[in-house]
Scaffold this active site. Structure first.
Site, PDB file in Angstrom:
ATOM      1  CG  ASN A  97      -4.797   3.364   8.840  1.00 56.11           C
ATOM      2  OD1 ASN A  97      -4.876   2.373   8.108  1.00 56.11           O
ATOM      3  ND2 ASN A  97      -4.382   4.534   8.413  1.00 56.11           N
ATOM      4  CG  HIS A 116      -1.214   8.882   3.599  1.00 55.96           C
ATOM      5  ND1 HIS A 116      -1.336   7.535   3.805  1.00 55.96           N
ATOM      6  CD2 HIS A 116      -0.807   9.391   4.788  1.00 55.96           C
ATOM      7  CE1 HIS A 116      -1.013   7.236   5.050  1.00 55.96           C
ATOM      8  NE2 HIS A 116      -0.679   8.347   5.670  1.00 55.96           N
ATOM      9  CE1 TYR A 159       0.230   2.734  13.718  1.00 59.59           C
ATOM     10  CE2 TYR A 159      -1.710   3.740  12.735  1.00 59.59           C
ATOM     11  CZ  TYR A 159      -0.434   3.222  12.609  1.00 59.59           C
ATOM     12  OH  TYR A 159       0.178   3.179  11.381  1.00 59.59           O
ATOM     13  CD  GLU A 177      -4.749   7.471  10.204  1.00 57.02           C
ATOM     14  OE1 GLU A 177      -4.385   8.532  10.723  1.00 57.02           O
ATOM     15  OE2 GLU A 177      -4.276   6.376  10.532  1.00 57.02           O
ATOM     16  NE  ARG A 181      -3.228   2.530   2.781  1.00 57.48           N
ATOM     17  CZ  ARG A 181      -3.210   3.312   3.854  1.00 57.48           C
ATOM     18  NH1 ARG A 181      -2.586   2.928   4.951  1.00 57.48           N
ATOM     19  NH2 ARG A 181      -3.827   4.472   3.843  1.00 57.48           N
ATOM     20  CD  GLU A 221      -1.320   3.782   8.227  1.00 56.25           C
ATOM     21  OE1 GLU A 221      -1.009   4.219   9.349  1.00 56.25           O
ATOM     22  OE2 GLU A 221      -1.556   4.512   7.250  1.00 56.25           O
TER      23      GLU A 221
HETATM   24  C1  BGC Z   1      -0.804   7.507   9.410  1.00 58.33           C
HETATM   25  C2  BGC Z   1       0.640   7.314   9.025  1.00 58.33           C
HETATM   26  C3  BGC Z   1       1.517   7.496  10.254  1.00 58.33           C
HETATM   27  C4  BGC Z   1       1.140   6.420  11.263  1.00 58.33           C
HETATM   28  C5  BGC Z   1       1.986   6.382  12.519  1.00 58.33           C
HETATM   29  C6  BGC Z   1      -1.174   6.893  10.726  1.00 58.33           C
HETATM   30  O1  BGC Z   1      -1.964   7.820  11.411  1.00 58.33           O
HETATM   31  O2  BGC Z   1      -1.653   7.110   8.372  1.00 58.33           O
HETATM   32  O3  BGC Z   1       0.964   8.200   8.005  1.00 58.33           O
HETATM   33  O4  BGC Z   1       2.870   7.465   9.961  1.00 58.33           O
HETATM   34  O5  BGC Z   1      -0.192   6.618  11.639  1.00 58.33           O
HETATM   35  O6  BGC Z   1       1.785   7.492  13.309  1.00 58.33           O
END
Ligand code: BGC
Length: 504
Positions: free
Chosen positions: A341, A156, A343, A201, A111, A410
């Site tokens: 994505n 992006h 995290y 995002e 990607r 992601e």
């Molecule tokens: C984004 C990336 C970023 C990653 C780590 C995501 O929010 O799409 O561009 O590097 O998080 O912070």
């Protein structure tokens, strides 16, 4: 549903009498019949990057300027190490080596994003920059030649500078310009690109980097600009989806959707008020973007709360702009899958209604949010190891959006460069999150079809510059050659893609 048989956790390995040994043999025989703790044959692994973070060549061969070029050049104070992406990983020149790195991982997909201003230097679809097109053609062709499927993000974050003066994503004219750009991209690359992501995002675009939208960091009207931005992002996404649907799908036969960053909010207790607070946070974090696409209109709680707070603030109407019915219908269903994505997980707790001060999305959302101090972290302070958060999120999506196909576009872990090549922390992170993904697929029957690691290599981490490193490959940014070296996690990933099971 048969459960995984975990022999290590069972006491069966301590057997010492004959009957127990016999039982052990029976368990082994039964094991072949049990569900294997393995990703399905059609599951696709991948790695992800984005244009500004890796390409460099910021003005090479006729590329136009984006808001991130401008930020990097003029306003570096916002960036921790005051760096910029002028050269970044120099993928503009080292793309062949990058493809080999992707291939070495044994993944199915790569990607990456297109830099809008490399293709349309003025931002408008008035003039195509052929060298920019050549660059992406070479990259796409080389990937396909190597058996790697390109997954392409149109946007992006590197908005053409020209739109900044107009208020960026807060100005509805952006919808038309984005749509024209999307059409160009489908025309140019859609014969080979079969998976498109319109926008990466939206929350980060509209809320985190709100200042960049209009290039006026301090004075941007918060609690208003974010919602204007959200509305235009959704309209632009829908426009691109319909263009693909009407003009290209029949001949190109690909799929298209959006990628949304989805933070999981876990109720702090079983108390119904905390459960409500968590749900409210989910809807303000991402429901505002996903509900109009996967259900209909903004989530009710968002509509109600922004209206109520706007009234308390003496606004004559809600700060949340309304969609017309035609617009709602146009946005609804504009997905072939859901890109997520992931995290962050946080606890949510009910709290008193925030006082009336300056309007903001945060106060509109309400509730109190916190992390468990015991959660293991990494160099990025917002990222903790909470794999069960991903599993709960996936289950939530299944229930609330009628089990759509999900691609995790992601998920990743940051080191600060001191872990260098022995990135055991990253391996532990991936083990946890891949296991949560498998649990969601096998035990909860969530329709997850792909998983992409962020990121292929260390790169420009936006306002964190080069201080945070998310790569499976290390990049030496002080070396003019931007030498890439595999970290230990490369071996882990090769093993994963080779066996479709999670290496220990
Ligand atoms: C984004 C990336 C970023 C990653 C780590 C995501 O929010 O799409 O561009 O590097 O998080 O912070």
């Amino acid at each position: 549903m048969k459960k995984k048989i975990n022999l290590v956790e069972s006491n069966l390995l301590n057997v010492n009498d004959m009957s127990e040994k016999f039982l052990l043999i029976l368990v082994f025989l039964g094991f072949s019949n049990a569900i294997e703790w393995k990703f399905p044959a059609d599951f696709k692994f991948g790695v992800a990057t984005s244009a500004y973070q890796i390409e460099g060549g910021w003005n090479a061969d006729g590329k136009g300027t984006s808001i991130w070029d401008t930020l990097g050049h003029n306003r570096s104070i916002l960036v921790k190490d005051r760096s910029n992406g002028d050269i970044a990983c120099n993928s503009y020149n080292k793309w062949e080596e990058d493809v080999q790195m992707v291939k070495n991982l044994g993944v199915d997909t790569y990607r990456f994003s297109l830099a809008w201003t490399r293709i349309l230097p003025e931002g408008y679809a008035t003039r195509v920059n052929q060298p920019g097109v050549d660059y992406y053609n070479k990259l796409i062709n080389k990937l396909i030649e190597n058996g790697i499927e390109p997954v392409v993000t149109l946007y992006h974050w590197d908005l053409p500078q020209v739109f900044s003066a107009l208020g960026g994503w807060t100005n509805p004219v952006i919808v038309l310009h984005f749509a024209n750009y999307a059409r160009k991209a489908f025309e140019l690359f859609g014969d080979r690109v079969k998976t498109w992501i319109t926008i990466n995002e939206p929350r980060l675009i509209c809320e985190e980097y709100k200042g960049l939208v209009g290039d006026v960091t301090e004075n941007f009207p918060l609690g208003i600009s974010e919602y204007l931005c959200a509305q235009n992002v959704l309209k632009a996404h829908a426009e691109a989806y319909h263009i693909y649907d009407r003009e290209f799908r029949k001949t190109q036969n690909g799929k298209i959707s959006i990628t949304v960053d989805m933070t999981w909010s876990e109720p702090a207790t079983n108390n119904s008020e905390d459960i409500k607070a968590a749900e409210q946070n989910l809807q303000f974090d991402f429901g505002i973007y996903t509900n109009p696409i996967f259900n209909f209109d903004y989530p009710k709680i968002v509509i109600d709360r922004v209206a109520r707070r706007s009234k308390m603030e003496n606004f004559t109407q809600s700060r949340l702009p309304q969609f017309t019915t035609a617009e709602k219908l146009k946005i609804r269903g504009t997905y072939d899958f859901l890109g997520i994505n992931h995290y962050v997980t946080m606890y949510s707790k009910a709290a008193n209604e925030p006082p009336i001060t300056k309007p903001s999305v945060k106060t509109d959302a309400g509730g109190e949010r916190f992390r468990d101090e015991k959660w293991k972290g990494c160099a990025a302070n917002w990222i903790k190891l909470v794999p069960w958060g991903l599993r709960n999120l996936l289950k939530w999506i299944k229930i609330n959006y009628r089990n759509p196909e999900i691609i995790i576009t992601e998920n990743g872990y940051a080191d600060d460069g001191t872990e260098v090549l022995e990135d055991d922390g990253r391996i532990e992170y991936y083990q946890g999150y891949l296991n949560a993904t498998l649990q969601a697929i096998i035990e909860d029957e969530v329709n997850v079809k792909g998983y992409m690691a962020w990121s292929l290599m260390d790169n420009y981490e936006w306002t964190h510059g080069y201080e945070l490193r998310f790569g499976l490959y290390h990049v030496n940014f002080t070396d003019p050659n931007r030498t890439r070296t595999p970290k230990k996690s490369v071996k882990f990933f090769k093993n994963l893609t080779n066996t479709k099971t999670i290496p220990n």
